[in-house]
Design a protein around this motif. Structure first.
Motif, PDB file in Angstrom:
ATOM      1  N   THR A  55     -10.483   8.384 -10.609  1.00 16.30           N
ATOM      2  CA  THR A  55     -10.153   7.478 -11.693  1.00 16.30           C
ATOM      3  C   THR A  55      -9.493   6.267 -11.055  1.00 16.30           C
ATOM      4  N   ILE A  56      -9.938   5.090 -11.449  1.00 18.94           N
ATOM      5  CA  ILE A  56      -9.450   3.842 -10.882  1.00 18.94           C
ATOM      6  C   ILE A  56      -8.780   3.041 -11.992  1.00 18.94           C
ATOM      7  N   GLN A  57      -7.546   2.633 -11.765  1.00 14.96           N
ATOM      8  CA  GLN A  57      -6.827   1.783 -12.713  1.00 14.96           C
ATOM      9  C   GLN A  57      -6.623   0.431 -12.044  1.00 14.96           C
ATOM     10  N   LEU A  58      -7.229  -0.617 -12.606  1.00 15.98           N
ATOM     11  CA  LEU A  58      -7.083  -1.964 -12.070  1.00 15.98           C
ATOM     12  C   LEU A  58      -6.268  -2.806 -13.035  1.00 15.98           C
ATOM     13  N   HIS A 108      -3.058  10.264  -4.752  1.00 16.72           N
ATOM     14  CA  HIS A 108      -3.355   8.914  -5.226  1.00 16.72           C
ATOM     15  C   HIS A 108      -3.110   7.871  -4.142  1.00 16.72           C
ATOM     16  N   ARG A 109      -3.708   6.703  -4.357  1.00 14.22           N
ATOM     17  CA  ARG A 109      -3.507   5.532  -3.505  1.00 14.22           C
ATOM     18  C   ARG A 109      -3.138   4.377  -4.421  1.00 14.22           C
ATOM     19  N   MET A 110      -2.243   3.523  -3.933  1.00 13.00           N
ATOM     20  CA  MET A 110      -1.872   2.319  -4.679  1.00 13.00           C
ATOM     21  C   MET A 110      -2.003   1.125  -3.749  1.00 13.00           C
ATOM     22  N   LEU A 111      -2.634   0.066  -4.264  1.00 15.98           N
ATOM     23  CA  LEU A 111      -2.816  -1.158  -3.492  1.00 15.98           C
ATOM     24  C   LEU A 111      -2.338  -2.355  -4.297  1.00 15.98           C
ATOM     25  N   GLY A 112      -1.635  -3.269  -3.640  1.00 12.00           N
ATOM     26  CA  GLY A 112      -1.281  -4.560  -4.215  1.00 12.00           C
ATOM     27  C   GLY A 112      -2.007  -5.616  -3.406  1.00 12.00           C
ATOM     28  N   LEU A 113      -2.912  -6.350  -4.029  1.00  7.53           N
ATOM     29  CA  LEU A 113      -3.740  -7.326  -3.334  1.00  7.53           C
ATOM     30  C   LEU A 113      -3.535  -8.714  -3.932  1.00  7.53           C
ATOM     31  N   LYS A 114      -3.638  -9.722  -3.078  1.00  9.30           N
ATOM     32  CA  LYS A 114      -3.511 -11.108  -3.534  1.00  9.30           C
ATOM     33  C   LYS A 114      -4.648 -11.916  -2.929  1.00  9.30           C
ATOM     34  N   LYS A 150      -6.994 -17.752  -1.922  1.00 11.80           N
ATOM     35  CA  LYS A 150      -7.231 -19.121  -2.382  1.00 11.80           C
ATOM     36  C   LYS A 150      -6.904 -19.325  -3.858  1.00 11.80           C
ATOM     37  N   GLU A 151      -7.097 -18.320  -4.660  1.00  9.23           N
ATOM     38  CA  GLU A 151      -6.867 -18.415  -6.100  1.00  9.23           C
ATOM     39  C   GLU A 151      -5.534 -17.761  -6.463  1.00  9.23           C
ATOM     40  N   LYS A 152      -5.005 -18.093  -7.625  1.00  6.88           N
ATOM     41  CA  LYS A 152      -3.781 -17.448  -8.117  1.00  6.88           C
ATOM     42  C   LYS A 152      -4.189 -16.162  -8.828  1.00  6.88           C
ATOM     43  N   LEU A 153      -4.611 -15.203  -8.028  1.00  4.62           N
ATOM     44  CA  LEU A 153      -5.186 -13.979  -8.554  1.00  4.62           C
ATOM     45  C   LEU A 153      -4.556 -12.790  -7.845  1.00  4.62           C
ATOM     46  N   GLU A 154      -3.984 -11.881  -8.639  1.00 11.39           N
ATOM     47  CA  GLU A 154      -3.380 -10.678  -8.080  1.00 11.39           C
ATOM     48  C   GLU A 154      -4.064  -9.455  -8.671  1.00 11.39           C
ATOM     49  N   LEU A 155      -4.265  -8.453  -7.827  1.00  8.14           N
ATOM     50  CA  LEU A 155      -4.915  -7.211  -8.225  1.00  8.14           C
ATOM     51  C   LEU A 155      -4.078  -6.039  -7.773  1.00  8.14           C
ATOM     52  N   ASN A 156      -3.768  -5.170  -8.701  1.00  3.58           N
ATOM     53  CA  ASN A 156      -3.123  -3.897  -8.371  1.00  3.58           C
ATOM     54  C   ASN A 156      -4.117  -2.799  -8.696  1.00  3.58           C
ATOM     55  N   ALA A 157      -4.344  -1.918  -7.736  1.00 10.36           N
ATOM     56  CA  ALA A 157      -5.300  -0.833  -7.914  1.00 10.36           C
ATOM     57  C   ALA A 157      -4.611   0.498  -7.661  1.00 10.36           C
ATOM     58  N   MET A 158      -4.807   1.423  -8.584  1.00 12.04           N
ATOM     59  CA  MET A 158      -4.342   2.792  -8.386  1.00 12.04           C
ATOM     60  C   MET A 158      -5.574   3.682  -8.454  1.00 12.04           C
ATOM     61  N   ILE A 159      -5.752   4.484  -7.429  1.00  9.01           N
ATOM     62  CA  ILE A 159      -6.897   5.378  -7.351  1.00  9.01           C
ATOM     63  C   ILE A 159      -6.368   6.805  -7.312  1.00  9.01           C
ATOM     64  N   MET A 160      -6.822   7.602  -8.261  1.00  6.32           N
ATOM     65  CA  MET A 160      -6.401   9.003  -8.333  1.00  6.32           C
ATOM     66  C   MET A 160      -7.657   9.869  -8.270  1.00  6.32           C
ATOM     67  N   GLU A 209       0.850  -1.189   0.000  1.00  2.75           N
ATOM     68  CA  GLU A 209       0.000   0.000   0.000  1.00  2.75           C
ATOM     69  C   GLU A 209       0.887   1.240   0.000  1.00  2.75           C
ATOM     70  N   MET A 210       0.514   2.180  -0.827  1.00  7.44           N
ATOM     71  CA  MET A 210       1.224   3.451  -0.868  1.00  7.44           C
ATOM     72  C   MET A 210       0.174   4.560  -0.961  1.00  7.44           C
ATOM     73  N   ASN A 211       0.354   5.592  -0.141  1.00  5.62           N
ATOM     74  CA  ASN A 211      -0.597   6.693  -0.102  1.00  5.62           C
ATOM     75  C   ASN A 211       0.102   8.021  -0.317  1.00  5.62           C
ATOM     76  N   SER A 212      -0.558   8.898  -1.020  1.00  6.42           N
ATOM     77  CA  SER A 212      -0.093  10.274  -1.167  1.00  6.42           C
ATOM     78  C   SER A 212      -1.346  11.150  -1.180  1.00  6.42           C
ATOM     79  N   PRO A 213      -1.183  12.452  -1.142  1.00  2.00           N
ATOM     80  CA  PRO A 213      -2.367  13.318  -1.160  1.00  2.00           C
ATOM     81  C   PRO A 213      -3.206  13.194  -2.437  1.00  2.00           C
TER      82      PRO A 213
END
Length: 190
Positions: free
Chosen positions: A182-185, A156-162, A165-175, A150-154
């Motif tokens: 605006t959400i970038q997944l 934007h936010r960035m999240l790395g999620l796993k 149970k599944e082999k599934l990774e999600l990276n989310a950037m919220i600005m 997780e990274m935060n700034s005034p």
């Protein structure tokens, strides 16, 4: 597809004749000239419909569809079984994992789905009227996902999620700008 000046000039010509209000005969002549110019520059097959602001390009590997009236385009590639969609007609890519939820009420601005080194990859760009903190909290609370980074700034936010149970990774950037976000997944499955 090998984009060059001839292709771009032909596509520009299509948009120009489509907006110039030419009569039917002039329009059809213009469409044929544009089609031949693009085909000779690219090696693919082109269909131009200036009246409706559409252009379809096909070669052995790719299909590009432009829709000037809807403000959208899509690009499909057979080699890597991928599709990029941008604009008002963009939708979830085929095979997008149902475990990943979209922020409620968000609109899809662009989407991508394809395969890279045997793994399915997806990318979405969304917009919403919700603020950055609400969107961040929503993605942090997805069922069975753990926040790994997780990274935060005034601005934007960035999240790395796993997924646990599944082999599934999600990276989310919220600005955000005010209450518009605006959400970038970016998703990797496999």
């Amino acid at each position: 597809m090998q984009m060059n000046r001839g292709f771009l000039a032909g596509a520009g010509f299509v948009l120009m004749i489509g907006s110039a209000g030419c009569d039917w005969v002039s329009q059809k002549i213009g469409e044929k000239v544009a089609e031949k110019a693009i085909e000779s520059a690219s090696g693919g097959k082109v269909d131009v419909d200036a009246k409706n602001g559409k252009l379809v390009y096909k070669d052995k590997d790719e299909t590009l569809e432009l829709d000037g009236k809807k403000g959208s385009y899509s690009l499909k590639n057979k080699k890597d079984d991928s599709e990029l969609q941008v604009g008002k007609t963009a939708k979830l890519p085929d095979g997008f994992p149902s475990l990943i939820k979209l922020y409620p009420g968000s609109k899809i601005l662009a989407s991508y789905g394809g395969t890279n080194k045997g793994k399915s990859t997806y990318s979405l760009t969304l917009s919403t009227d919700a603020g950055m903190d609400k969107v961040t909290d929503f993605y942090k609370s997805l069922a069975d996902f753990e926040v790994k980074q997780e990274m935060n700034s005034p601005v934007h936010r960035m999240l790395g999620l796993k997924h646990s149970k599944e082999k599934l990774e999600l990276n989310a950037m919220i600005m955000s700008k005010g209450q518009q976000s605006t959400i970038q997944l970016s998703v990797t499955d496999g």
